[in-house]
Design an enzyme around this catalytic site. Structure first.
Site, PDB file in Angstrom:
ATOM      1  N   CYS A   3      16.917  40.504  12.558  1.00  0.00           N
ATOM      2  CA  CYS A   3      17.555  39.563  13.486  1.00  0.00           C
ATOM      3  C   CYS A   3      17.577  38.193  12.818  1.00  0.00           C
ATOM      4  O   CYS A   3      17.418  38.109  11.591  1.00  0.00           O
ATOM      5  CB  CYS A   3      16.863  39.549  14.850  1.00  0.00           C
ATOM      6  SG  CYS A   3      15.150  38.974  14.835  1.00  0.00           S
ATOM      7  N   ARG A   9      13.641  39.619  18.613  1.00  0.00           N
ATOM      8  CA  ARG A   9      14.201  40.977  18.722  1.00  0.00           C
ATOM      9  C   ARG A   9      13.659  41.954  17.687  1.00  0.00           C
ATOM     10  O   ARG A   9      13.176  43.044  18.041  1.00  0.00           O
ATOM     11  CB  ARG A   9      15.742  40.919  18.610  1.00  0.00           C
ATOM     12  CG  ARG A   9      16.400  40.228  19.771  1.00  0.00           C
ATOM     13  CD  ARG A   9      17.857  39.864  19.462  1.00  0.00           C
ATOM     14  NE  ARG A   9      17.940  38.804  18.459  1.00  0.00           N
ATOM     15  CZ  ARG A   9      19.054  38.314  17.961  1.00  0.00           C
ATOM     16  NH1 ARG A   9      20.211  38.825  18.336  1.00  0.00           N
ATOM     17  NH2 ARG A   9      19.030  37.341  17.081  1.00  0.00           N
ATOM     18  N   ASP A 110      20.471  37.640  21.871  1.00  0.00           N
ATOM     19  CA  ASP A 110      19.321  36.829  21.497  1.00  0.00           C
ATOM     20  C   ASP A 110      18.646  36.288  22.761  1.00  0.00           C
ATOM     21  O   ASP A 110      19.259  35.529  23.508  1.00  0.00           O
ATOM     22  CB  ASP A 110      19.831  35.678  20.619  1.00  0.00           C
ATOM     23  CG  ASP A 110      18.697  34.914  19.992  1.00  0.00           C
ATOM     24  OD1 ASP A 110      17.547  35.105  20.423  1.00  0.00           O
ATOM     25  OD2 ASP A 110      18.969  34.134  19.078  1.00  0.00           O
TER      26      ASP A 110
HETATM   27  P1  4NP Z   1      15.368  36.342  17.067  1.00  0.00           P
HETATM   28  O1  4NP Z   1      15.473  35.079  18.043  1.00  0.00           O
HETATM   29  O2  4NP Z   1      16.509  36.211  16.081  1.00  0.00           O
HETATM   30  O3  4NP Z   1      15.545  37.505  17.985  1.00  0.00           O
HETATM   31  O4  4NP Z   1      14.008  36.270  16.417  1.00  0.00           O
HETATM   32  C1  4NP Z   1      15.534  33.766  17.590  1.00  0.00           C
HETATM   33  C2  4NP Z   1      14.408  33.153  17.111  1.00  0.00           C
HETATM   34  C3  4NP Z   1      14.455  31.835  16.696  1.00  0.00           C
HETATM   35  C4  4NP Z   1      15.636  31.142  16.755  1.00  0.00           C
HETATM   36  C5  4NP Z   1      16.779  31.749  17.231  1.00  0.00           C
HETATM   37  C6  4NP Z   1      16.717  33.067  17.637  1.00  0.00           C
HETATM   38  N1  4NP Z   1      15.672  29.776  16.355  1.00  0.00           N
HETATM   39  O5  4NP Z   1      16.733  29.164  16.480  1.00  0.00           O
HETATM   40  O6  4NP Z   1      14.678  29.264  15.875  1.00  0.00           O
END
Ligand code: 4NP
Length: 144
Positions: A3, A9, A110
């Site tokens: 991800c 995720r 997300d």
């Molecule tokens: P992930 O979610 O891709 O599912 O781990 C996110 C985690 C951090 C960020 C965005 C999405 N961020 O912008 O820091």
């Protein structure tokens, strides 16, 4: 399992798939950005896993790298941006063929800016996708 941040995720996807496969399978997760390198999963993902008997608390975020194409047979991306970023690091067709969206034609949304219900929804999506992958992999090993 890939991800963006490797804190919401894909850590859950890693934990869920691991829980459905024998230990002989190597399941890892990574993020397409290195912003959270070395950090534990988001506390909401840890809690969602815990609510469903999947312990992801000991995982640490890491950045996806081109070396992962050599180490892994399959690379599952949560959304189309992740897919594009991962594919941009592939060297050849053989590597590109390892990469797909986790869900056939749908993105895992997300939940980072969302609420607990969004994490619950993500968990359910990941759980049914991983159930299919685990069944598929084990059918390939023992077709009868
Ligand atoms: P992930 O979610 O891709 O599912 O781990 C996110 C985690 C951090 C960020 C965005 C999405 N961020 O912008 O820091």
């Amino acid at each position: 399992m890939v991800c963006l941040g490797n804190i919401c995720r894909s850590p859950l996807a890693e934990g869920i798939l691991k829980s459905k496969l024998p230990d002989t399978y190597i399941v890892e997760s990574a993020g397409t950005i290195n912003m959270h390198e070395g950090k534990s999963p988001d506390y909401r993902s840890i809690q969602t896993g815990k609510n469903n008997n999947v312990d992801i608390s000991k995982q640490k975020s890491r950045h996806f790298s081109a070396k992962d194409f050599e180490e892994f047979d399959r690379i599952y991306c949560m959304d189309r941006n992740n897919l594009k970023d991962v594919l941009s690091l592939a060297n050849d067709l053989q590597q590109r063929k390892k990469v797909s969206l986790l869900l056939d034609d749908e993105e895992v949304p997300d939940p980072y800016w969302g609420e607990q219900k969004d994490f619950d929804h993500v968990f359910q999506m990941l759980d049914s996708a991983c159930e299919k992958i685990a069944a598929d992999l084990q059918t390939q090993i023992s077709p009868n």
